[in-house]
Scaffold this motif. Structure first.
Motif, PDB file in Angstrom:
ATOM      1  N   CYS A 289       0.832  -1.204   0.000  1.00  0.00           N
ATOM      2  CA  CYS A 289       0.000   0.000   0.000  1.00  0.00           C
ATOM      3  C   CYS A 289       0.872   1.262   0.000  1.00  0.00           C
ATOM      4  N   PRO A 290       0.337   2.352  -0.556  1.00  0.00           N
ATOM      5  CA  PRO A 290       1.144   3.572  -0.699  1.00  0.00           C
ATOM      6  C   PRO A 290       1.392   4.293   0.623  1.00  0.00           C
ATOM      7  N   LEU A 291       2.495   5.037   0.630  1.00  0.00           N
ATOM      8  CA  LEU A 291       2.802   5.932   1.737  1.00  0.00           C
ATOM      9  C   LEU A 291       2.256   7.306   1.373  1.00  0.00           C
ATOM     10  N   ARG A 292       1.628   7.947   2.316  1.00  0.00           N
ATOM     11  CA  ARG A 292       1.028   9.260   2.096  1.00  0.00           C
ATOM     12  C   ARG A 292       1.389  10.187   3.251  1.00  0.00           C
ATOM     13  N   GLN A 293       1.084  11.465   3.062  1.00  0.00           N
ATOM     14  CA  GLN A 293       1.193  12.410   4.166  1.00  0.00           C
ATOM     15  C   GLN A 293       0.072  12.108   5.150  1.00  0.00           C
ATOM     16  N   ALA A 294       0.374  12.127   6.414  1.00  0.00           N
ATOM     17  CA  ALA A 294      -0.643  11.907   7.441  1.00  0.00           C
ATOM     18  C   ALA A 294      -1.588  13.104   7.474  1.00  0.00           C
ATOM     19  N   TRP A 295      -2.856  12.815   7.751  1.00  0.00           N
ATOM     20  CA  TRP A 295      -3.857  13.876   7.792  1.00  0.00           C
ATOM     21  C   TRP A 295      -3.468  14.966   8.790  1.00  0.00           C
ATOM     22  N   GLY A 296      -2.997  14.596   9.951  1.00  0.00           N
ATOM     23  CA  GLY A 296      -2.637  15.582  10.966  1.00  0.00           C
ATOM     24  C   GLY A 296      -1.545  16.523  10.496  1.00  0.00           C
ATOM     25  N   SER A 297      -0.593  15.988   9.736  1.00  0.00           N
ATOM     26  CA  SER A 297       0.494  16.835   9.208  1.00  0.00           C
ATOM     27  C   SER A 297      -0.047  17.825   8.190  1.00  0.00           C
ATOM     28  N   LEU A 298      -0.938  17.357   7.315  1.00  0.00           N
ATOM     29  CA  LEU A 298      -1.516  18.250   6.303  1.00  0.00           C
ATOM     30  C   LEU A 298      -2.387  19.314   6.957  1.00  0.00           C
ATOM     31  N   ASP A 299      -3.141  18.920   7.949  1.00  0.00           N
ATOM     32  CA  ASP A 299      -4.027  19.854   8.645  1.00  0.00           C
ATOM     33  C   ASP A 299      -3.208  20.952   9.327  1.00  0.00           C
ATOM     34  N   ALA A 300      -2.134  20.558  10.000  1.00  0.00           N
ATOM     35  CA  ALA A 300      -1.271  21.537  10.671  1.00  0.00           C
ATOM     36  C   ALA A 300      -0.581  22.442   9.646  1.00  0.00           C
ATOM     37  N   LEU A 301      -0.138  21.857   8.540  1.00  0.00           N
ATOM     38  CA  LEU A 301       0.515  22.622   7.475  1.00  0.00           C
ATOM     39  C   LEU A 301      -0.419  23.696   6.930  1.00  0.00           C
ATOM     40  N   ILE A 302      -1.663  23.304   6.631  1.00  0.00           N
ATOM     41  CA  ILE A 302      -2.623  24.266   6.089  1.00  0.00           C
ATOM     42  C   ILE A 302      -2.909  25.364   7.117  1.00  0.00           C
ATOM     43  N   GLY A 303      -2.969  25.015   8.374  1.00  0.00           N
ATOM     44  CA  GLY A 303      -3.173  26.028   9.413  1.00  0.00           C
ATOM     45  C   GLY A 303      -2.042  27.045   9.442  1.00  0.00           C
ATOM     46  N   ARG A 304      -0.813  26.551   9.331  1.00  0.00           N
ATOM     47  CA  ARG A 304       0.342  27.467   9.341  1.00  0.00           C
ATOM     48  C   ARG A 304       0.362  28.335   8.087  1.00  0.00           C
ATOM     49  N   LEU A 305       0.077  27.741   6.929  1.00  0.00           N
ATOM     50  CA  LEU A 305       0.093  28.507   5.680  1.00  0.00           C
ATOM     51  C   LEU A 305      -1.056  29.521   5.633  1.00  0.00           C
ATOM     52  N   ARG A 306      -2.172  29.145   6.205  1.00  0.00           N
ATOM     53  CA  ARG A 306      -3.307  30.063   6.253  1.00  0.00           C
ATOM     54  C   ARG A 306      -2.944  31.304   7.081  1.00  0.00           C
ATOM     55  N   ALA A 307      -2.290  31.083   8.213  1.00  0.00           N
ATOM     56  CA  ALA A 307      -1.863  32.205   9.057  1.00  0.00           C
ATOM     57  C   ALA A 307      -0.780  33.028   8.356  1.00  0.00           C
ATOM     58  N   ALA A 308       0.166  32.344   7.724  1.00  0.00           N
ATOM     59  CA  ALA A 308       1.260  33.049   7.047  1.00  0.00           C
ATOM     60  C   ALA A 308       0.744  33.909   5.900  1.00  0.00           C
ATOM     61  N   PHE A 309      -0.257  33.418   5.181  1.00  0.00           N
ATOM     62  CA  PHE A 309      -0.830  34.180   4.063  1.00  0.00           C
ATOM     63  C   PHE A 309      -1.321  35.544   4.549  1.00  0.00           C
ATOM     64  N   GLU A 310      -2.056  35.533   5.658  1.00  0.00           N
ATOM     65  CA  GLU A 310      -2.607  36.785   6.174  1.00  0.00           C
ATOM     66  C   GLU A 310      -1.527  37.662   6.785  1.00  0.00           C
ATOM     67  N   GLU A 311      -0.514  37.049   7.398  1.00  0.00           N
ATOM     68  CA  GLU A 311       0.588  37.824   7.968  1.00  0.00           C
ATOM     69  C   GLU A 311       1.431  38.491   6.885  1.00  0.00           C
ATOM     70  N   ASN A 312       1.386  37.931   5.681  1.00  0.00           N
ATOM     71  CA  ASN A 312       2.153  38.491   4.571  1.00  0.00           C
ATOM     72  C   ASN A 312       1.288  39.363   3.669  1.00  0.00           C
ATOM     73  N   GLY A 313       0.226  39.914   4.215  1.00  0.00           N
ATOM     74  CA  GLY A 313      -0.563  40.906   3.492  1.00  0.00           C
ATOM     75  C   GLY A 313      -1.768  40.378   2.748  1.00  0.00           C
ATOM     76  N   GLY A 314      -2.042  39.092   2.808  1.00  0.00           N
ATOM     77  CA  GLY A 314      -3.203  38.554   2.108  1.00  0.00           C
ATOM     78  C   GLY A 314      -4.490  38.863   2.850  1.00  0.00           C
ATOM     79  N   LYS A 315      -5.559  39.038   2.092  1.00  0.00           N
ATOM     80  CA  LYS A 315      -6.858  39.310   2.706  1.00  0.00           C
ATOM     81  C   LYS A 315      -7.505  37.997   3.119  1.00  0.00           C
ATOM     82  N   PRO A 316      -8.092  37.943   4.310  1.00  0.00           N
ATOM     83  CA  PRO A 316      -8.696  36.688   4.786  1.00  0.00           C
ATOM     84  C   PRO A 316      -9.713  36.102   3.816  1.00  0.00           C
ATOM     85  N   GLU A 317     -10.504  36.963   3.174  1.00  0.00           N
ATOM     86  CA  GLU A 317     -11.528  36.454   2.253  1.00  0.00           C
ATOM     87  C   GLU A 317     -10.935  35.899   0.955  1.00  0.00           C
TER      88      GLU A 317
END
Length: 196
Positions: free
Chosen positions: A111-139
């Motif tokens: 069976c294939p190896l994949r990224q764990a859901w928890g890692s992806l979830d945490a990654l998206i949380g960090r990138l979501r915060a970084a986007f707004e910290e770097n001038g992106g609009k929340p919407e």
């Protein structure tokens, strides 16, 4: 450092491993754009968030055709997450695998190896915060797009079934001090007197 690295798989792999690696073991040399932002008092979370943001920016540069952040959508974020799967370390059993639904299989399987859901979830949380910290609009945040949320939910459900692990939210426990304060605030009613 003006050379393109789109064809250089080693750089792409190193960047992807940096974004999904443990922040305590993964280090990267500061880039000219991030050297001033990093201070010695930055938390592990802040350091990992900065590395994730820089790696996503590198992914956009290597994208064919190159993609600017302002044109990035939820679909591009999904493409990025699927790209990261090739560096995953979590065994996700397919429904035809004899170990489907077993958290600790007794033997190896193809069976294939994949990224764990928890890692992806945490990654998206960090990138979501970084986007707004770097001038992106929340919407306009592509990391908060509905498609990304649905994808993460699907990954969680598939991995939960395939690995026989429940990903249900844990109930938060209140600190003991807070529980005592609440009990003290509840007024006790005097015992009811019996009227005869």
């Amino acid at each position: 450092m003006n050379s393109t690295i789109s064809g250089n798989n080693d750089n792409n792999t190193a960047a992807a491993l940096m974004i999904i690696g443990s922040s305590s073991t993964t280090t990267s040399p500061p880039t000219p754009s991030s050297a001033g932002a990093a201070t010695s008092s930055s938390s592990r979370y802040e350091n990992q968030k900065r590395r994730d943001w820089n790696t996503f920016g590198q992914y956009l540069k290597n994208h064919r055709p190159p993609l600017s952040l302002s044109r990035c959508s939820g679909a591009h974020v999904l493409e990025f997450l699927r790209y990261l799967d090739q560096f995953g370390k979590t065994k996700v059993h397919t429904p035809i695998c004899p170990f489907y639904g077993h958290p600790n299989p007794p033997a190896p399987c193809p069976c294939p190896l994949r990224q764990a859901w928890g890692s992806l979830d945490a990654l998206i949380g960090r990138l979501r915060a970084a986007f707004e910290e770097n001038g992106g609009k929340p919407e306009a945040n592509p990391f908060g797009a509905r498609a990304v949320r649905l994808y993460l939910r699907e990954v969680r459900d598939v991995q939960s079934k395939a690995r026989g692990i429940s990903y249900e939210k844990k109930k938060r426990k209140r600190p003991p001090q807070q529980q005592q304060q609440q009990q003290q605030q509840i007024p006790l009613l005097p015992p009811a007197s019996s009227a005869s």
